[in-house]
Design a protein around this motif. Structure first.
Motif, short mmCIF file in Angstrom:
data_model
loop_
_atom_site.label_atom_id
_atom_site.label_comp_id
_atom_site.label_asym_id
_atom_site.label_seq_id
_atom_site.Cartn_x
_atom_site.Cartn_y
_atom_site.Cartn_z
N GLY A 102 0.84 -1.12 -0.06
CA GLY A 102 0.09 0.26 0.23
C GLY A 102 0.89 1.26 0.01
N LEU A 103 1.81 1.07 -0.11
CA LEU A 103 2.95 2.16 0.39
C LEU A 103 3.08 2.64 -1.40
CD1 LEU A 103 6.17 1.26 1.75
CD2 LEU A 103 4.16 3.40 3.30
N LYS A 104 2.70 1.99 -2.18
CA LYS A 104 2.71 2.70 -3.57
C LYS A 104 1.17 2.77 -3.57
CE LYS A 104 7.47 -0.67 -4.45
NZ LYS A 104 7.46 -1.28 -5.62
N CYS A 105 0.24 3.12 -3.54
CA CYS A 105 -0.92 3.55 -3.92
C CYS A 105 -1.07 4.86 -4.15
CB CYS A 105 -1.51 3.24 -2.73
SG CYS A 105 -3.37 3.47 -2.92
N LYS A 106 -2.23 4.79 -5.34
CA LYS A 106 -1.92 6.31 -6.26
C LYS A 106 -2.56 7.18 -5.04
CE LYS A 106 -5.60 7.26 -9.34
NZ LYS A 106 -6.53 6.82 -10.13
N TRP A 107 -3.13 6.95 -3.89
CA TRP A 107 -3.73 7.93 -3.45
C TRP A 107 -3.46 8.69 -1.38
CZ3 TRP A 107 -7.44 10.29 -5.54
CH2 TRP A 107 -7.82 9.49 -6.78
N GLU A 108 -2.71 9.40 -1.09
CA GLU A 108 -1.99 9.87 -0.44
C GLU A 108 -2.32 8.94 0.30
OE1 GLU A 108 -0.02 13.30 1.83
OE2 GLU A 108 -1.06 13.59 0.12
N TRP A 109 -3.65 9.83 1.09
CA TRP A 109 -4.23 9.27 2.86
C TRP A 109 -4.08 7.85 2.49
CZ3 TRP A 109 -9.48 7.71 3.65
CH2 TRP A 109 -10.83 7.32 2.14
N ALA A 110 -4.05 7.20 1.76
CA ALA A 110 -3.96 4.97 1.91
C ALA A 110 -2.08 4.77 1.99
CB ALA A 110 -4.96 4.29 0.63
N ARG A 111 -1.84 5.84 1.83
CA ARG A 111 -0.43 5.38 1.44
C ARG A 111 -0.03 6.12 3.10
NH1 ARG A 111 -0.14 8.34 -3.25
NH2 ARG A 111 1.24 10.31 -2.16
N TYR A 112 -0.08 7.14 3.58
CA TYR A 112 -0.13 7.22 4.83
C TYR A 112 -0.76 6.00 5.73
CZ TYR A 112 -2.31 8.79 9.51
OH TYR A 112 -2.93 9.40 10.78
N LEU A 113 -2.04 5.99 6.15
CA LEU A 113 -2.88 4.50 6.65
C LEU A 113 -1.79 3.44 6.73
CD1 LEU A 113 -6.64 4.83 5.90
CD2 LEU A 113 -5.44 5.61 7.95
N CYS A 114 -1.16 3.58 5.72
CA CYS A 114 0.18 2.07 5.42
C CYS A 114 0.83 2.15 6.23
CB CYS A 114 -0.02 1.60 3.53
SG CYS A 114 -1.40 0.66 3.20
N ALA A 115 1.66 3.05 6.08
CA ALA A 115 2.94 3.64 6.34
C ALA A 115 2.50 3.65 8.32
CB ALA A 115 3.50 5.17 6.21
N ARG A 116 1.46 4.01 8.74
CA ARG A 116 0.76 4.09 10.19
C ARG A 116 1.11 2.51 10.57
NH1 ARG A 116 -4.76 7.49 12.25
NH2 ARG A 116 -4.63 5.90 14.76
N GLY A 117 0.21 1.67 9.44
CA GLY A 117 0.12 -0.10 9.94
C GLY A 117 1.43 -0.03 10.17
N LEU A 118 2.31 0.45 9.54
CA LEU A 118 3.92 -0.35 9.59
C LEU A 118 4.15 -0.14 10.81
CD1 LEU A 118 5.16 -0.50 5.83
CD2 LEU A 118 4.23 -2.43 7.15
N ALA A 119 3.64 1.47 11.46
CA ALA A 119 4.80 1.63 12.68
C ALA A 119 4.09 0.96 13.53
CB ALA A 119 4.17 2.89 12.56
N ALA A 120 3.16 0.79 13.69
CA ALA A 120 2.27 -0.20 14.65
C ALA A 120 2.48 -1.08 15.15
CB ALA A 120 0.45 -0.10 14.08
N GLN A 121 2.92 -2.23 13.40
CA GLN A 121 4.14 -3.28 13.93
C GLN A 121 5.22 -3.37 13.81
OE1 GLN A 121 2.18 -5.96 14.26
NE2 GLN A 121 -0.05 -4.64 13.59
N GLN A 122 5.80 -2.59 14.54
CA GLN A 122 7.26 -2.09 14.08
C GLN A 122 7.53 -2.93 15.46
OE1 GLN A 122 8.23 2.12 16.37
NE2 GLN A 122 8.81 3.10 13.89
N GLY A 123 7.45 -3.61 16.74
CA GLY A 123 7.68 -4.65 17.28
C GLY A 123 7.76 -5.72 16.61
N ALA A 124 6.34 -6.27 15.84
CA ALA A 124 6.70 -7.37 15.35
C ALA A 124 7.94 -7.65 13.93
CB ALA A 124 5.40 -7.72 14.92
N ILE A 125 7.82 -6.03 13.03
CA ILE A 125 8.85 -6.53 12.39
C ILE A 125 10.57 -6.47 12.74
CG2 ILE A 125 10.04 -4.83 10.82
CD1 ILE A 125 6.98 -3.96 10.21
N ALA A 126 10.78 -5.91 13.51
CA ALA A 126 11.77 -5.86 14.39
C ALA A 126 12.51 -7.49 14.62
CB ALA A 126 11.99 -4.63 16.01
N THR A 127 11.84 -8.56 15.21
CA THR A 127 12.10 -9.00 15.50
C THR A 127 12.36 -10.37 14.75
OG1 THR A 127 9.77 -10.53 15.90
CG2 THR A 127 10.51 -9.14 17.95
N ASP A 128 12.48 -10.01 13.16
CA ASP A 128 12.45 -10.57 11.93
C ASP A 128 13.51 -10.28 10.98
OD1 ASP A 128 12.21 -12.07 9.70
OD2 ASP A 128 10.16 -12.72 9.88
N LYS A 129 14.68 -10.28 10.91
CA LYS A 129 15.48 -9.77 10.56
C LYS A 129 15.08 -9.17 8.85
CE LYS A 129 20.65 -9.89 9.49
NZ LYS A 129 20.93 -9.39 7.88
#
Length: 353
Positions: free
Chosen positions: A141-168
């Protein structure tokens, strides 16, 4: 300057807030999904049935008349959360529901013909599920044509920082995707969130190059097309200005960061010297000037300008003096008067052109 923060917040809230919803044909795949939700193991065929339910909802929203789509988006969100939050669900079902929803969302979000409301609704339901299985959908979704969808997708990844950081591997993939998104992002709302999402705790060594690359692209764009200061970089400066982080950078990284900070300092000081700026732009500029000068002082030491003192004592009334103080850092190209950063080891070009 347009109040983009307020505008986008209003659009998101309007499209996806709770409230009355328009009626729609019942999803024919609902009864089948009901038989799957209590299972401890979700087979490949059952996963396909979950996909059928998700696709029906997405296609129904896509096919809704434009004058009814906002109301339909509310129903869409409620239907997803009702499925996901059912007390009959096993953890296995919740995980697979999030996984399959993310697969469908990823396809829809990168579609060049993606609808704005549908894109935002898909990003929103993934965010509301708050599951690590949604990460592939957010990355796409970071490549979606609509900015507010890209914003929400970046925000969603921020919410998963903990899980993301445990998987190299996943961590490297996400940082790479955020870097690429930031390098091409032109919308300040989405870009600000990309910067915030990159601020993954205890991963400075991995993310610093991404910050430098995005800042470089943004600086080049600002030099080519000067415009009102949108303040997106303040999110990056908030992360970078921590003394422990700055002092922990390698010598080449410090030099690269100083070059970029000098450029932002010049552009912000020149813009701040302009008359009749809006309150929002003045605030964004002052935050940028304060952060860049503090970082330069941490990296290069005292002896340059004192922009923060002018801001503290005079605020915008001292806008011309701010520019003069900036030149004590970067030098004055016209008068050839050097600034602190023109000398070694920084050796930036005079005036930070």
């Amino acid at each position: 300057m347009v109040g983009w923060r307020v505008v986008i917040a209003g659009v998101v809230a309007l499209a996806l807030s709770a409230g009355s919803v328009t009626a729609q044909t019942e999803n024919p795949h609902g009864p089948v999904v009901d038989t799957i939700r209590p299972l401890q193991t979700i087979s490949a065929s059952d996963q396909a049935r979950i996909v059928d339910w998700v696709r029906f909802e997405v296609e129904a929203l896509q096919n809704t008349a434009s004058d009814s789509k906002i109301e339909a988006a509310k129903r869409f969100g409620k239907a997803f959360l009702s499925q996901f939050e059912s007390p009959q669900n096993t953890q296995a079902f919740r995980g697979q529901f999030a996984t399959q929803a993310a697969i469908v969302a990823a396809e829809a979000l990168v579609n060049p013909q993606a609808d704005q409301v549908v894109s935002g609704a898909l990003a929103r339901v993934m965010l509301d599920m708050n599951r690590p299985e949604t990460v592939p959908g957010f990355v796409a979704g970071l490549k979606c044509k609509w900015e507010w969808a890209r914003y929400l997708c970046a925000r969603g990844l921020a919410a998963q920082q903990g899980a993301i950081a445990t998987d190299k591997d996943k961590l490297e993939q996400v940082v790479r995707a955020l870097r690429e998104a930031g390098e091409t992002e032109t919308g300040p709302v989405a870009l600000e969130q990309v910067y915030r999402t990159l601020a993954i705790p205890n991963q400075q060594a991995l993310v610093i190059d991404a910050y430098l690359s995005i800042l470089d692209r943004r600086l080049a764009a600002k030099k080519t097309k000067p415009e009102a200061w949108d303040g997106a970089e303040n999110a990056a400066f908030e992360y970078l200005r921590v003394p422990a982080l700055l002092n922990g950078l390698s010598a080449p990284q410090k030099s690269q960061l100083v070059i970029r900070l000098a450029g932002f300092l010049r552009l912000a000081a020149e813009r701040y010297a302009a008359p009749n700026l809006s309150f929002t732009e003045i605030d964004d500029l002052e935050r940028s000037l304060d952060a860049t000068e503090e970082m330069l002082e941490t990296l290069a030491g005292a002896g340059g300008g004192n922009i923060r003192k002018v801001l503290e004592n005079q605020g915008y009334a001292g806008n011309k003096e701010v520019l003069a103080e900036a030149k004590r850092w970067i030098g004055d190209k016209e008068s050839t008067t050097p600034g602190l950063l023109n000398a070694a080891p920084w050796s930036i070009p005079q005036g930070a052109p």
